[in-house]
Design a protein around this motif. Structure first.
Motif, short mmCIF file in Angstrom:
data_model
loop_
_atom_site.label_atom_id
_atom_site.label_comp_id
_atom_site.label_asym_id
_atom_site.label_seq_id
_atom_site.Cartn_x
_atom_site.Cartn_y
_atom_site.Cartn_z
N GLU A 137 0.83 -1.21 0.00
CA GLU A 137 0.00 0.00 0.00
C GLU A 137 0.86 1.26 0.00
OE1 GLU A 137 -3.74 2.07 2.35
OE2 GLU A 137 -2.93 0.17 3.10
N GLY A 138 1.88 1.28 0.83
CA GLY A 138 2.78 2.43 0.86
C GLY A 138 3.48 2.66 -0.47
N PHE A 139 3.96 1.57 -1.07
CA PHE A 139 4.62 1.68 -2.37
C PHE A 139 3.66 2.19 -3.43
CE2 PHE A 139 5.64 -0.04 -6.54
CZ PHE A 139 6.89 0.53 -6.74
N LEU A 140 2.45 1.65 -3.46
CA LEU A 140 1.47 2.08 -4.47
C LEU A 140 1.11 3.56 -4.32
CD1 LEU A 140 -0.84 -1.05 -4.66
CD2 LEU A 140 0.80 -0.26 -6.38
N LYS A 141 1.03 4.03 -3.10
CA LYS A 141 0.74 5.45 -2.89
C LYS A 141 1.87 6.31 -3.47
CE LYS A 141 -2.21 5.08 1.17
NZ LYS A 141 -2.31 5.30 2.63
N LEU A 142 3.11 5.94 -3.20
CA LEU A 142 4.25 6.67 -3.75
C LEU A 142 4.29 6.57 -5.27
CD1 LEU A 142 7.07 5.63 -1.24
CD2 LEU A 142 6.11 7.91 -1.53
N PHE A 143 4.10 5.36 -5.78
CA PHE A 143 4.20 5.09 -7.21
C PHE A 143 3.14 5.84 -8.01
CE2 PHE A 143 3.12 2.00 -10.72
CZ PHE A 143 4.21 2.32 -11.53
N PHE A 144 1.88 5.78 -7.58
CA PHE A 144 0.83 6.45 -8.34
C PHE A 144 0.85 7.96 -8.14
CE2 PHE A 144 -0.61 2.34 -9.51
CZ PHE A 144 -1.27 2.55 -10.71
N ALA A 145 1.30 8.43 -6.99
CA ALA A 145 1.48 9.88 -6.83
C ALA A 145 2.55 10.36 -7.81
CB ALA A 145 1.88 10.21 -5.39
N SER A 146 3.60 9.58 -7.98
CA SER A 146 4.66 9.91 -8.93
C SER A 146 4.14 9.86 -10.36
CB SER A 146 5.83 8.94 -8.74
OG SER A 146 6.84 9.19 -9.68
N ARG A 147 3.33 8.86 -10.68
CA ARG A 147 2.76 8.74 -12.03
C ARG A 147 1.92 9.97 -12.36
NH1 ARG A 147 0.48 2.85 -13.58
NH2 ARG A 147 0.35 3.94 -15.57
N HIS A 148 1.13 10.42 -11.40
CA HIS A 148 0.28 11.59 -11.64
C HIS A 148 1.12 12.87 -11.75
CE1 HIS A 148 -3.99 10.30 -11.64
NE2 HIS A 148 -3.38 9.17 -11.33
N ARG A 149 2.20 12.97 -10.99
CA ARG A 149 3.11 14.11 -11.15
C ARG A 149 3.69 14.12 -12.57
NH1 ARG A 149 4.58 12.87 -5.98
NH2 ARG A 149 6.43 11.71 -6.63
N ALA A 150 4.04 12.94 -13.07
CA ALA A 150 4.59 12.84 -14.43
C ALA A 150 3.55 13.26 -15.47
CB ALA A 150 5.07 11.41 -14.71
N LEU A 151 2.29 12.88 -15.27
CA LEU A 151 1.22 13.30 -16.19
C LEU A 151 1.05 14.81 -16.17
CD1 LEU A 151 -1.53 10.59 -15.54
CD2 LEU A 151 -0.37 11.05 -17.73
N ARG A 152 1.05 15.39 -14.97
CA ARG A 152 0.88 16.85 -14.87
C ARG A 152 2.07 17.58 -15.50
NH1 ARG A 152 -1.08 15.09 -9.83
NH2 ARG A 152 0.83 15.76 -8.78
N ALA A 153 3.28 17.04 -15.33
CA ALA A 153 4.47 17.66 -15.94
C ALA A 153 4.38 17.57 -17.46
CB ALA A 153 5.74 16.97 -15.43
N ARG A 154 3.95 16.43 -17.99
CA ARG A 154 3.78 16.28 -19.44
C ARG A 154 2.75 17.28 -19.95
NH1 ARG A 154 4.49 13.17 -23.76
NH2 ARG A 154 5.83 11.68 -22.73
N ASP A 155 1.68 17.45 -19.19
CA ASP A 155 0.63 18.39 -19.57
C ASP A 155 1.18 19.81 -19.63
OD1 ASP A 155 -2.22 18.98 -20.06
OD2 ASP A 155 -2.18 19.87 -18.05
N ARG A 156 1.93 20.22 -18.61
CA ARG A 156 2.52 21.56 -18.59
C ARG A 156 3.47 21.76 -19.76
NH1 ARG A 156 2.69 20.37 -13.17
NH2 ARG A 156 4.92 19.86 -13.25
N LYS A 157 4.29 20.76 -20.03
CA LYS A 157 5.25 20.83 -21.12
C LYS A 157 4.53 20.93 -22.47
CE LYS A 157 9.14 18.32 -23.07
NZ LYS A 157 9.95 17.11 -23.01
N GLN A 158 3.46 20.20 -22.62
CA GLN A 158 2.67 20.19 -23.86
C GLN A 158 2.09 21.57 -24.14
OE1 GLN A 158 2.13 17.66 -26.00
NE2 GLN A 158 0.68 18.72 -27.29
N LEU A 159 1.70 22.26 -23.08
CA LEU A 159 1.02 23.54 -23.24
C LEU A 159 1.98 24.72 -23.39
CD1 LEU A 159 -1.84 22.91 -20.70
CD2 LEU A 159 -1.98 22.81 -23.19
N HIS A 160 3.27 24.50 -23.22
CA HIS A 160 4.25 25.60 -23.36
C HIS A 160 5.06 25.45 -24.60
CE1 HIS A 160 3.34 26.00 -19.05
NE2 HIS A 160 3.44 27.27 -19.35
#
Length: 154
Positions: free
Chosen positions: A131-154
């Motif tokens: 559970e602890g690993f999945l929380k870290l892992f999916f929080a990181s995955r969502h950070r990566a999605l948000r970073a890709r989104d920001r990069k796409q828009l600039h």
């Protein structure tokens, strides 16, 4: 005991673009870094390119923690693949009785996209650690999605 987790991110990109990201295996690998590396058969570029049959494994993938430590295998199996809407993955995986990952896309405010990951996992052991690993892992995955989104828009 089953673990149930939910993660959400709201992106400014439209659903068509986000769908391309979440089904492109190169983007998937970038989203999983640095935590996991998964093997993908040579020539596979997008989940939609595969011969999808609900409940039948698409391929077997080796999973590596930090790209170094072998964790086991996953027989990547989709129950549903709805272009532009989402997918339900329920894959036999080393160390679990159940691995179910539902990823859905919803139209968000101002034409953006909300990405929702719903996990249900029944680990064979060390549920608190999984559970602890999945929380870290999916929080990181969502950070990566948000970073890709920001990069796409600039």
């Amino acid at each position: 005991m089953a673990i149930s987790l939910r993660f959400e991110s709201t992106l400014k990109s439209d659903r068509t673009q986000v769908w391309r990201w979440i089904t492109d295996v190169r983007c998937l690998r970038r989203e999983m870094r640095p935590w996991l590396w998964m093997s993908i058969p040579f020539g596979v570029r997008n989940l939609e390119d595969l011969d999808f049959q609900p409940g039948k494994p698409l391929f077997t993938s080796w999973l590596w923690l930090f790209g170094l430590l072998p964790l086991g295998v996953s027989k990547l199996t989709l129950l549903q693949l709805n272009p532009g809407i989402g997918f339900i993955e329920q894959s036999p995986m080393t160390g679990t009785r159940l691995w179910r990952h539902e990823r859905s896309l919803e139209t968000g405010a101002n034409g953006g996209t909300r990405v929702i990951d719903q996990l249900t996992v029944e680990p064979l052991f060390a549920g608190w650690l999984v559970e602890g690993f999945l929380k870290l892992f999916f929080a990181s995955r969502h950070r990566a999605l948000r970073a890709r989104d920001r990069k796409q828009l600039h």
